[in-house]
Write an enzyme that holds these catalytic residues in place. Structure first.
Site, PDB file in Angstrom:
ATOM      1  N   CYS A 182      -1.288  -0.417  -1.155  1.00 43.60           N
ATOM      2  CA  CYS A 182      -2.110  -1.035  -2.206  1.00 43.60           C
ATOM      3  C   CYS A 182      -3.427  -1.521  -1.618  1.00 43.60           C
ATOM      4  O   CYS A 182      -3.872  -2.640  -1.889  1.00 43.60           O
ATOM      5  CB  CYS A 182      -1.354  -2.182  -2.855  1.00 43.60           C
ATOM      6  SG  CYS A 182       0.223  -1.704  -3.592  1.00 43.60           S
ATOM      7  N   ALA A 183      -4.056  -0.683  -0.807  1.00 45.93           N
ATOM      8  CA  ALA A 183      -5.315  -1.040  -0.172  1.00 45.93           C
ATOM      9  C   ALA A 183      -6.412  -1.223  -1.207  1.00 45.93           C
ATOM     10  O   ALA A 183      -6.336  -0.721  -2.330  1.00 45.93           O
ATOM     11  CB  ALA A 183      -5.712   0.054   0.827  1.00 45.93           C
ATOM     12  N   ALA A 187      -7.805   1.844  -2.847  1.00 47.46           N
ATOM     13  CA  ALA A 187      -6.909   2.394  -3.864  1.00 47.46           C
ATOM     14  C   ALA A 187      -7.032   1.625  -5.170  1.00 47.46           C
ATOM     15  O   ALA A 187      -7.130   2.217  -6.256  1.00 47.46           O
ATOM     16  CB  ALA A 187      -5.465   2.354  -3.372  1.00 47.46           C
ATOM     17  N   TYR A 228       7.613   2.820   1.692  1.00 47.62           N
ATOM     18  CA  TYR A 228       6.994   4.140   1.571  1.00 47.62           C
ATOM     19  C   TYR A 228       8.039   5.253   1.555  1.00 47.62           C
ATOM     20  O   TYR A 228       7.921   6.224   0.802  1.00 47.62           O
ATOM     21  CB  TYR A 228       6.010   4.363   2.723  1.00 47.62           C
ATOM     22  CG  TYR A 228       4.967   3.269   2.860  1.00 47.62           C
ATOM     23  CD1 TYR A 228       4.445   2.631   1.728  1.00 47.62           C
ATOM     24  CD2 TYR A 228       4.519   2.864   4.110  1.00 47.62           C
ATOM     25  CE1 TYR A 228       3.497   1.627   1.852  1.00 47.62           C
ATOM     26  CE2 TYR A 228       3.573   1.864   4.247  1.00 47.62           C
ATOM     27  CZ  TYR A 228       3.067   1.245   3.116  1.00 47.62           C
ATOM     28  OH  TYR A 228       2.136   0.241   3.243  1.00 47.62           O
ATOM     29  N   HIS A 250      -2.048   6.637   9.574  1.00 50.56           N
ATOM     30  CA  HIS A 250      -2.111   7.896   8.828  1.00 50.56           C
ATOM     31  C   HIS A 250      -1.189   8.959   9.401  1.00 50.56           C
ATOM     32  O   HIS A 250      -0.490   9.653   8.657  1.00 50.56           O
ATOM     33  CB  HIS A 250      -3.545   8.432   8.807  1.00 50.56           C
ATOM     34  CG  HIS A 250      -4.460   7.643   7.930  1.00 50.56           C
ATOM     35  ND1 HIS A 250      -5.815   7.919   7.826  1.00 50.56           N
ATOM     36  CD2 HIS A 250      -4.233   6.598   7.101  1.00 50.56           C
ATOM     37  CE1 HIS A 250      -6.369   7.069   6.973  1.00 50.56           C
ATOM     38  NE2 HIS A 250      -5.422   6.254   6.534  1.00 50.56           N
ATOM     39  N   LYS A 253     -10.119   9.051   4.581  1.00 55.00           N
ATOM     40  CA  LYS A 253     -10.775   9.302   5.857  1.00 55.00           C
ATOM     41  C   LYS A 253     -10.681   8.062   6.744  1.00 55.00           C
ATOM     42  O   LYS A 253     -10.557   6.949   6.231  1.00 55.00           O
ATOM     43  CB  LYS A 253     -12.224   9.738   5.623  1.00 55.00           C
ATOM     44  CG  LYS A 253     -13.063   8.721   4.814  1.00 55.00           C
ATOM     45  CD  LYS A 253     -13.483   7.539   5.641  1.00 55.00           C
ATOM     46  CE  LYS A 253     -14.005   6.407   4.844  1.00 55.00           C
ATOM     47  NZ  LYS A 253     -14.089   5.149   5.615  1.00 55.00           N
ATOM     48  N   ARG A 310     -10.197  -3.473   9.611  1.00 59.45           N
ATOM     49  CA  ARG A 310     -11.402  -2.947  10.251  1.00 59.45           C
ATOM     50  C   ARG A 310     -11.724  -3.663  11.554  1.00 59.45           C
ATOM     51  O   ARG A 310     -12.468  -3.149  12.375  1.00 59.45           O
ATOM     52  CB  ARG A 310     -12.582  -3.033   9.285  1.00 59.45           C
ATOM     53  CG  ARG A 310     -12.455  -2.104   8.081  1.00 59.45           C
ATOM     54  CD  ARG A 310     -13.580  -2.329   7.085  1.00 59.45           C
ATOM     55  NE  ARG A 310     -13.489  -1.400   5.971  1.00 59.45           N
ATOM     56  CZ  ARG A 310     -12.756  -1.597   4.881  1.00 59.45           C
ATOM     57  NH1 ARG A 310     -12.031  -2.716   4.778  1.00 59.45           N
ATOM     58  NH2 ARG A 310     -12.731  -0.703   3.911  1.00 59.45           N
ATOM     59  N   TYR A 362     -27.274  -3.651   3.621  1.00 60.47           N
ATOM     60  CA  TYR A 362     -26.722  -2.402   3.082  1.00 60.47           C
ATOM     61  C   TYR A 362     -27.738  -1.274   3.152  1.00 60.47           C
ATOM     62  O   TYR A 362     -28.898  -1.425   2.770  1.00 60.47           O
ATOM     63  CB  TYR A 362     -26.287  -2.607   1.632  1.00 60.47           C
ATOM     64  CG  TYR A 362     -25.663  -1.371   1.032  1.00 60.47           C
ATOM     65  CD1 TYR A 362     -24.335  -1.048   1.291  1.00 60.47           C
ATOM     66  CD2 TYR A 362     -26.407  -0.509   0.229  1.00 60.47           C
ATOM     67  CE1 TYR A 362     -23.766   0.093   0.764  1.00 60.47           C
ATOM     68  CE2 TYR A 362     -25.841   0.635  -0.309  1.00 60.47           C
ATOM     69  CZ  TYR A 362     -24.519   0.929  -0.034  1.00 60.47           C
ATOM     70  OH  TYR A 362     -23.955   2.070  -0.560  1.00 60.47           O
ATOM     71  N   THR A 369     -21.880   5.984  -1.424  1.00 62.67           N
ATOM     72  CA  THR A 369     -21.013   5.258  -2.363  1.00 62.67           C
ATOM     73  C   THR A 369     -21.735   4.936  -3.668  1.00 62.67           C
ATOM     74  O   THR A 369     -21.743   3.776  -4.103  1.00 62.67           O
ATOM     75  CB  THR A 369     -20.489   3.958  -1.723  1.00 62.67           C
ATOM     76  OG1 THR A 369     -21.609   3.152  -1.310  1.00 62.67           O
ATOM     77  CG2 THR A 369     -19.593   4.253  -0.538  1.00 62.67           C
TER      78      THR A 369
END
Length: 337
Positions: A23-24, A27, A69, A90, A108, A176, A246, A266
């Protein structure tokens, strides 16, 4: 290549039945709404290690919530899964999904090393599953417009590509900033400019030089630069990081002008991106149509599942991308702060 059997129990032409592993944030914000709204897909279930979280997300999107999962992968009413987990997870989850007979759309970068990427590609071939690395920006039509102008000779012969993607500091408790989860700016934002290189430079580019700035408190890279060259000498200059204001753009510089995509990576689906064409005595701003790159990326994947053909964004591109990222890490001059 020969068509891949779809491995689907539903009738021909029916939506691809999809599950989501995790549930990132990506997503919740981007892909789950797209799956729920798509004609080509049907959201069946969302899995989390936290049962309550899975149930909350499932209630929001009108599907089943599943704890674990592997529990989701055992379901026989799912054809394919979307994996938005941290990069270091991943490899294991993609492998398990394909061994369970599922097609995979994975965020990715597909893996943190080229060796793991190659192993997953071989596994996909062996089990005749569709495996797609999810670079959504590649599916936005603004890049088709840029390519058309380049093909028409609007800037003459391409000499240099410059690309940059930077964002302000992110949540310091997130993946991150965790080396064990595959964190760092290169694999999070640097891969966008790096993937742009494959769009416009011919052949297999070589990494000539690179820098990585590493945060001493967390051990992850937070900024970087790269210089690459194609076999014909065309150069690429890249910059990225998440300690920046940004910026999300690339410029193609040729003998007769330059082309710039100002919101390259994006863009919101309602935005009409502007392409700037600067020639000797003229600046032309071309407004391109609004486009939904998330929906387009999902549709490309479901089309691949339904037809058994992975389209133009497949194994070769993912392997080269993984190799270039690895070369950057190996060659980079590292500074800490």
């Amino acid at each position: 290549m020969s068509p891949v059997p779809t491995g689907r129990d539903g009738p021909a032409g029916s939506p691809v039945r999809m599950g989501v592993l995790g549930c990132a944030d990506i997503a919740l914000r981007r892909m789950l709404p797209a799956i729920a709204a798509a004609d080509s897909a049907r959201l069946v279930a969302v899995a989390s290690r936290d049962a309550a979280k899975a149930e909350r997300v499932a209630a929001r999107f009108g599907c089943a919530g599943v704890k674990g999962y592997r529990t989701l992968l055992k379901r026989d009413d799912i054809d394919a899964v979307y994996i938005p987990l941290p990069p270091a997870l991943h490899f294991e989850q993609v492998a398990e999904a394909m061994l369970a007979g599922k097609h995979v759309l994975c965020e990715k970068p597909l893996c943190t090393t080229r060796a793991e990427t190659a192993e997953l590609m071989e596994l996909a071939r062996h089990h005749r599953r569709i495996l797609t690395e999810n670079y959504m920006f590649l599916h936005h039509s603004q890049h088709t417009a840029v390519q058309s102008l380049l093909d028409e000779g609007a800037i003459g012969e391409l000499e240099v590509l410059s690309a940059s993607f930077g964002v302000p500091p992110l949540d310091p408790t997130g993946f991150r900033y965790a080396p064990s989860l595959g964190g760092g700016a290169l694999l999070d934002v640097g891969v966008y400019p790096l993937r742009t290189v494959q769009m416009y430079l011919p052949g297999k580019p070589e990494v000539l030089a690179a820098t990585l700035r590493v945060d001493s408190a967390t051990g992850v890279d937070v900024a970087g630069t790269v210089l690459l060259s194609a076999p014909d000498g065309t150069a690429a200059q890249l910059a990225y990081g998440f300690r920046h204001s940004y910026r999300s753009r690339y410029t193609l510089w040729g003998g007769q002008g330059q082309l710039s995509a100002e919101r390259a990576y994006t863009p919101p689906e309602h935005l009409k991106p502007v392409i700037r064409l600067q020639q000797q005595d003229r600046l032309t701003e071309l407004t391109t149509p609004a486009d939904h790159q998330v929906h387009n990326a999902l549709t490309a994947f479901t089309d691949a599942v339904l037809t058994g053909r992975n389209g133009p964004l497949g194994e070769t591109e993912s392997l080269l991308q993984a190799q270039l990222a690895e070369d950057i890490r190996n060659i980079a001059r590292i500074t800490t702060n």
